[in-house]
Write a protein that holds these residues in place. Structure first.
Motif, short mmCIF file in Angstrom:
data_model
loop_
_atom_site.label_atom_id
_atom_site.label_comp_id
_atom_site.label_asym_id
_atom_site.label_seq_id
_atom_site.Cartn_x
_atom_site.Cartn_y
_atom_site.Cartn_z
N ILE A 91 50.46 34.15 98.85
CA ILE A 91 49.74 35.17 99.63
C ILE A 91 49.20 34.58 100.93
N LYS A 92 48.71 33.36 100.86
CA LYS A 92 48.12 32.73 102.04
C LYS A 92 49.17 32.45 103.12
N MET A 93 50.44 32.42 102.76
CA MET A 93 51.50 32.15 103.74
C MET A 93 51.71 33.33 104.70
N ASP A 94 51.33 34.52 104.30
CA ASP A 94 51.51 35.71 105.14
C ASP A 94 50.18 36.43 105.26
N SER A 95 49.52 36.25 106.37
CA SER A 95 48.16 36.78 106.53
C SER A 95 48.10 38.29 106.64
N GLY A 96 49.23 38.97 106.76
CA GLY A 96 49.22 40.42 106.87
C GLY A 96 49.34 41.15 105.55
N ALA A 118 47.24 50.36 61.83
CA ALA A 118 46.88 49.00 62.26
C ALA A 118 47.84 47.96 61.67
N ASP A 119 49.14 48.16 61.82
CA ASP A 119 50.09 47.18 61.33
C ASP A 119 50.34 46.10 62.39
N GLU A 120 51.20 45.15 62.07
CA GLU A 120 51.46 44.02 62.98
C GLU A 120 52.05 44.50 64.31
N GLU A 121 52.93 45.47 64.28
CA GLU A 121 53.52 45.99 65.51
C GLU A 121 52.45 46.58 66.42
N THR A 122 51.51 47.30 65.83
CA THR A 122 50.42 47.89 66.60
C THR A 122 49.56 46.81 67.24
N ARG A 123 49.24 45.78 66.48
CA ARG A 123 48.42 44.69 67.02
C ARG A 123 49.13 44.01 68.19
N GLU A 124 50.44 43.80 68.08
CA GLU A 124 51.20 43.19 69.17
C GLU A 124 51.23 44.09 70.40
N ALA A 125 51.42 45.39 70.18
CA ALA A 125 51.43 46.34 71.29
C ALA A 125 50.08 46.37 71.99
N ARG A 126 49.01 46.32 71.23
CA ARG A 126 47.68 46.31 71.83
C ARG A 126 47.50 45.10 72.74
N LYS A 127 48.01 43.95 72.32
CA LYS A 127 47.91 42.75 73.14
C LYS A 127 48.58 42.96 74.49
N GLU A 128 49.74 43.60 74.49
CA GLU A 128 50.47 43.84 75.74
C GLU A 128 49.72 44.80 76.66
N ASN A 129 48.94 45.68 76.10
CA ASN A 129 48.20 46.65 76.91
C ASN A 129 46.94 46.06 77.53
N ARG A 130 46.48 44.92 77.01
CA ARG A 130 45.31 44.25 77.58
C ARG A 130 45.80 43.30 78.66
N ARG A 131 45.68 43.74 79.92
CA ARG A 131 46.31 42.95 80.98
C ARG A 131 45.72 43.28 82.34
N ALA A 132 46.08 42.44 83.30
CA ALA A 132 45.87 42.72 84.72
C ALA A 132 47.23 42.59 85.38
N GLU A 133 47.52 43.49 86.29
CA GLU A 133 48.79 43.47 87.01
C GLU A 133 48.51 43.35 88.50
N MET A 134 49.44 42.71 89.21
CA MET A 134 49.31 42.56 90.66
C MET A 134 50.49 43.22 91.35
N TYR A 135 50.20 43.82 92.49
CA TYR A 135 51.23 44.40 93.32
C TYR A 135 51.06 43.87 94.73
N LEU A 136 52.10 43.23 95.22
CA LEU A 136 52.10 42.70 96.58
C LEU A 136 53.28 43.32 97.30
N ASP A 137 53.02 43.97 98.39
CA ASP A 137 54.07 44.62 99.17
C ASP A 137 54.67 43.58 100.12
N PHE A 138 55.90 43.15 99.83
CA PHE A 138 56.56 42.14 100.67
C PHE A 138 57.28 42.78 101.81
#
Length: 105
Positions: free
Chosen positions: A19-24, A85-105
Protein backbone atom coordinates in the motif's frame (compact mmCIF):
# COMPACT_ATOMS: atom_id res chain seq x y z
CA UNK A 1 -12.52 -11.74 19.67
CA UNK A 2 -10.79 -8.92 17.87
CA UNK A 3 -7.02 -9.34 18.52
CA UNK A 4 -4.83 -10.23 15.54
CA UNK A 5 -2.85 -13.45 15.36
CA UNK A 6 0.91 -13.36 14.75
CA UNK A 7 0.28 -14.80 11.29
CA UNK A 8 -2.16 -12.00 10.50
CA UNK A 9 0.34 -9.41 11.69
CA UNK A 10 3.00 -10.81 9.32
CA UNK A 11 0.52 -10.78 6.44
CA UNK A 12 -0.49 -7.21 7.22
CA UNK A 13 3.14 -6.11 7.19
CA UNK A 14 3.36 -7.32 3.58
CA UNK A 15 0.08 -5.57 2.73
CA UNK A 16 1.32 -2.36 4.34
CA UNK A 17 4.47 -2.35 2.23
CA UNK A 18 2.41 -2.79 -0.94
CA UNK A 19 0.00 0.00 0.00
CA UNK A 20 2.81 2.40 0.85
CA UNK A 21 4.24 1.98 -2.68
CA UNK A 22 1.26 3.81 -4.21
CA UNK A 23 0.24 6.90 -2.27
CA UNK A 24 -3.01 7.31 -4.22
CA UNK A 25 -4.61 4.07 -3.15
CA UNK A 26 -7.23 3.74 -0.42
CA UNK A 27 -7.98 0.57 1.45
CA UNK A 28 -11.36 -0.58 2.73
CA UNK A 29 -11.47 -3.02 5.64
CA UNK A 30 -14.68 -4.80 6.55
CA UNK A 31 -15.22 -6.71 9.78
CA UNK A 32 -17.59 -9.69 10.04
CA UNK A 33 -18.85 -12.09 12.72
CA UNK A 34 -20.61 -15.41 13.00
CA UNK A 35 -24.27 -15.65 13.98
CA UNK A 36 -23.75 -16.22 17.71
CA UNK A 37 -24.75 -13.25 19.85
CA UNK A 38 -27.02 -10.28 19.48
CA UNK A 39 -27.10 -7.92 16.51
CA UNK A 40 -25.72 -5.11 18.66
CA UNK A 41 -22.85 -7.20 20.07
CA UNK A 42 -21.88 -8.55 16.65
CA UNK A 43 -22.01 -5.10 15.07
CA UNK A 44 -19.60 -3.76 17.67
CA UNK A 45 -17.33 -6.79 17.37
CA UNK A 46 -17.16 -6.49 13.59
CA UNK A 47 -16.25 -2.82 13.92
CA UNK A 48 -13.51 -3.67 16.46
CA UNK A 49 -12.11 -6.35 14.13
CA UNK A 50 -11.84 -3.88 11.26
CA UNK A 51 -10.33 -1.26 13.59
CA UNK A 52 -7.72 -3.75 14.84
CA UNK A 53 -6.57 -4.38 11.26
CA UNK A 54 -6.44 -0.64 10.58
CA UNK A 55 -4.46 0.00 13.75
CA UNK A 56 -1.88 -2.61 12.76
CA UNK A 57 -1.52 -1.16 9.25
CA UNK A 58 -1.10 2.33 10.72
CA UNK A 59 1.57 0.94 13.04
CA UNK A 60 3.33 -0.39 9.92
CA UNK A 61 3.32 3.10 8.40
CA UNK A 62 0.14 3.31 6.33
CA UNK A 63 -1.47 6.73 6.78
CA UNK A 64 -4.75 6.37 8.71
CA UNK A 65 -6.61 8.65 6.31
CA UNK A 66 -6.07 6.11 3.51
CA UNK A 67 -7.97 3.40 5.39
CA UNK A 68 -11.76 3.17 5.70
CA UNK A 69 -13.30 0.63 8.09
CA UNK A 70 -16.79 -0.83 8.13
CA UNK A 71 -18.49 -3.35 10.37
CA UNK A 72 -21.12 -5.69 8.97
CA UNK A 73 -21.84 -7.83 12.02
CA UNK A 74 -23.35 -11.13 11.01
CA UNK A 75 -25.15 -9.76 7.93
CA UNK A 76 -22.68 -11.05 5.30
CA UNK A 77 -21.67 -14.62 6.14
CA UNK A 78 -19.04 -16.29 4.00
CA UNK A 79 -20.70 -19.63 4.69
CA UNK A 80 -24.23 -20.51 5.70
CA UNK A 81 -25.22 -23.63 7.61
CA UNK A 82 -28.01 -25.30 9.49
CA UNK A 83 -28.51 -24.15 13.09
CA UNK A 84 -27.35 -27.46 14.62
CA UNK A 85 -24.07 -27.28 16.51
CA UNK A 86 -22.22 -30.04 14.66
CA UNK A 87 -18.59 -29.95 13.49
CA UNK A 88 -19.50 -28.52 10.08
CA UNK A 89 -21.37 -25.66 11.74
CA UNK A 90 -18.44 -24.88 14.02
CA UNK A 91 -16.07 -24.78 11.03
CA UNK A 92 -18.45 -22.54 9.07
CA UNK A 93 -18.71 -20.16 12.02
CA UNK A 94 -14.92 -19.85 12.08
CA UNK A 95 -14.92 -18.78 8.43
CA UNK A 96 -17.54 -16.12 9.12
CA UNK A 97 -15.40 -14.52 11.86
CA UNK A 98 -13.09 -12.42 9.73
CA UNK A 99 -11.86 -9.10 8.41
CA UNK A 100 -11.58 -8.54 4.68
CA UNK A 101 -9.62 -5.92 2.76
CA UNK A 102 -10.40 -4.33 -0.57
CA UNK A 103 -7.75 -2.37 -2.42
CA UNK A 104 -8.61 -0.85 -5.76
CA UNK A 105 -5.53 -1.34 -7.98
Amino acid sequence: EDPLSKRSERQLQIVAEAIKMDSGKKLEISGHTDDVGSERYNQGLSERRAAAVKAQLVQFGVPAERIVTKGFGKSQPRRTYSPTADEETREARKENRRAEMYLDF
